[in-house]
Scaffold this motif. Structure first.
Motif, PDB file in Angstrom:
ATOM      1  N   VAL A   1      -9.551  30.845   5.095  1.00  0.00           N
ATOM      2  CA  VAL A   1     -10.404  31.984   4.818  1.00  0.00           C
ATOM      3  C   VAL A   1     -11.864  31.583   4.987  1.00  0.00           C
ATOM      4  CG1 VAL A   1     -10.446  31.556   2.311  1.00  0.00           C
ATOM      5  CG2 VAL A   1     -10.946  33.848   3.200  1.00  0.00           C
TER       6      VAL A   1
ATOM      7  N   THR B   1      -7.551  41.024   4.559  1.00  0.00           N
ATOM      8  CA  THR B   1      -7.512  39.657   4.039  1.00  0.00           C
ATOM      9  C   THR B   1      -6.603  39.561   2.819  1.00  0.00           C
ATOM     10  OG1 THR B   1      -9.706  39.088   4.881  1.00  0.00           O
ATOM     11  CG2 THR B   1      -8.893  37.817   3.013  1.00  0.00           C
TER      12      THR B   1
ATOM     13  N   PHE C   1      -8.827  34.224   8.223  1.00  0.00           N
ATOM     14  CA  PHE C   1      -9.255  35.517   7.694  1.00  0.00           C
ATOM     15  C   PHE C   1     -10.760  35.490   7.462  1.00  0.00           C
ATOM     16  CE2 PHE C   1      -4.791  35.124   6.768  1.00  0.00           C
ATOM     17  CZ  PHE C   1      -4.282  36.404   6.964  1.00  0.00           C
TER      18      PHE C   1
ATOM     19  N   SER D   1      -2.877  29.690   6.383  1.00  0.00           N
ATOM     20  CA  SER D   1      -4.112  30.472   6.335  1.00  0.00           C
ATOM     21  C   SER D   1      -5.359  29.652   6.034  1.00  0.00           C
ATOM     22  CB  SER D   1      -3.987  31.580   5.287  1.00  0.00           C
ATOM     23  OG  SER D   1      -3.848  31.025   3.998  1.00  0.00           O
TER      24      SER D   1
END
Length: 392
Positions: free
Chosen positions: A146, A133, A125, A144
């Protein structure tokens, strides 16, 4: 591995910022893994109007899934909610209202992530502060990563922001300053996987002199990027015009990029509009130095591009990231008031020998920290967290 990059906008004509960063990384990493983009139909970040066709697309070998936004942003409503969650007592529901209005409001994208979580090994993300997000990472927590692009603003203090960083399996920072900021403001669980990567910088092997006749054989300083208040441009114009009154023979100020505010009318202020990649590097190569007046940056690609081109930089010292680049590289100066701006500006213009040394430092700094070889290795190591073949 099959990896999804989730980002709010994506396209050939979206230049600068997190979206351009995402495209550069995606196109580079596709040589190692199957990279797909999950994004919206928006081209503009002010209203998130659907402009790209929904459905599948391919750009430079990267497969793109675009989803229509359910609503455009209402600027007045967004500003009102943001003022509440940034500066007043509020509830988590207020923060959710802010996220929904912040946008891009795209439930179809989140639904796709939820339904296809098992079809991807990892979801990355890009940018923490947007709707895709917050809602997307809730669907794929253990899969995930980020890339936050965090700046020192009140969004980092929100409960919903802390949720994002708690849920993410790993974090890819752009700079040491960003990592320090997030750890201080958000609090990161001990042992959470992370690295400081950023983006690769690749300067063309041959750079032609600018074809702009007005700039040939003329000294100039350069600003490239969105020309708006949040990027420090009002202060830049104020400082430059004050300096002109004291020293009328200083180099011309040249600006390139999207003009979102009114640029002052003056013979020594030249606006070029949008420029190509080739022209960007031609202008950087001919500039006395690059000015980066933004008080908020998480990386600043153009600052690194200037350094890689052998061009000195003058940056806003209120931005820890920009000041950090200068301190680690010895390739630029910084200012925090008009007097410092004046002295640094004139110093860089009048010391050719020292500027040459500064320029050499910049090239070495970017090669060591932001060559694609360095960046690719860091991304591959973090992708390895999700490689089931290595775990079996």
């Amino acid at each position: 591995m099959k990896i999804a990059f989730v980002v709010q906008r994506y396209g050939q004509d979206i230049v600068g910022g997190a979206e351009y960063f995402t495209r550069l990384v995606a196109e580079r990493m596709r040589q190692y893994h199957e990279i797909e983009i999950l994004t919206t139909c928006a081209a503009d970040y002010h209203f998130w109007k659907n402009e790209y066709p929904e459905g599948l697309d391919i750009l430079n070998g990267v497969r793109i899934h675009r989803f229509r936004n359910a609503a455009k942003r209402n600027p007045n409503k967004h500003t009102k909610i943001q003022e509440t969650v940034y500066y007043s007592a509020h509830t988590v529901n207020d923060e959710l209202s802010w996220i929904n209005e912040q946008g891009p409001n795209c439930p179809e994208l989140v639904q796709y992530i939820s339904h296809n979580r098992d079809n991807y090994d990892c979801f990355v993300f890009f940018t923490f502060r947007y709707y895709p997000t917050y809602y997307g990472i809730k669907e794929v927590t253990n899969k995930s990563l980020v890339v936050p692009f965090a700046e020192n603003d009140p969004a980092l203090d929100l409960t919903t922001t802390k949720e994002i960083f708690e849920r993410a399996n790993g974090i890819i920072y752009c700079t040491p300053e960003e990592k320090k900021l997030v750890e201080r403001k958000v609090g990161i669980s001990k042992g959470k996987a992370s690295d400081i990567a950023g983006c690769g910088i690749e300067v063309p092997k041959s750079i032609l002199r600018t074809e702009n006749e007005e700039l040939q054989n003329k000294q100039y300083v350069l600003y490239i990027g969105r020309i708006e208040g949040s990027k420090g441009c009002y202060q830049l114009f104020e400082y430059y015009q004050r300096l002109l009154k004291e020293f009328p023979d200083i180099p011309t100020l040249v600006l390139a990029g999207l003009d979102a505010i009114e640029i002052p009318k003056h013979d020594k202020i030249k606006y070029l509009g949008f420029i190509s990649e080739e022209e960007k590097y031609s202008l950087l190569g001919g500039a006395q130095f690059l000015i980066m007046p933004s008080p908020y940056e998480s990386l600043s690609l153009v600052t690194l591009e200037a350094m890689a081109s052998g061009t000195a930089v003058l940056v806003n010292g209120e931005c820890d990231v920009l000041k950090g680049h200068c301190l680690r590289s010895n390739a630029g100066l910084w200012y925090q008031n008009y007097e410092e701006f004046r002295e640094c500006f004139r110093f860089l213009c009048s010391n050719d020998h020292l500027r040459s040394k500064i320029e050499d430092n910049g090239r070495k700094y970017v090669k060591k920290n932001y060559s694609w070889e360095v960046i690719e290795k860091k991304y591959l190591q973090l992708f390895g967290l999700f490689d089931q073949s290595q775990k079996s």
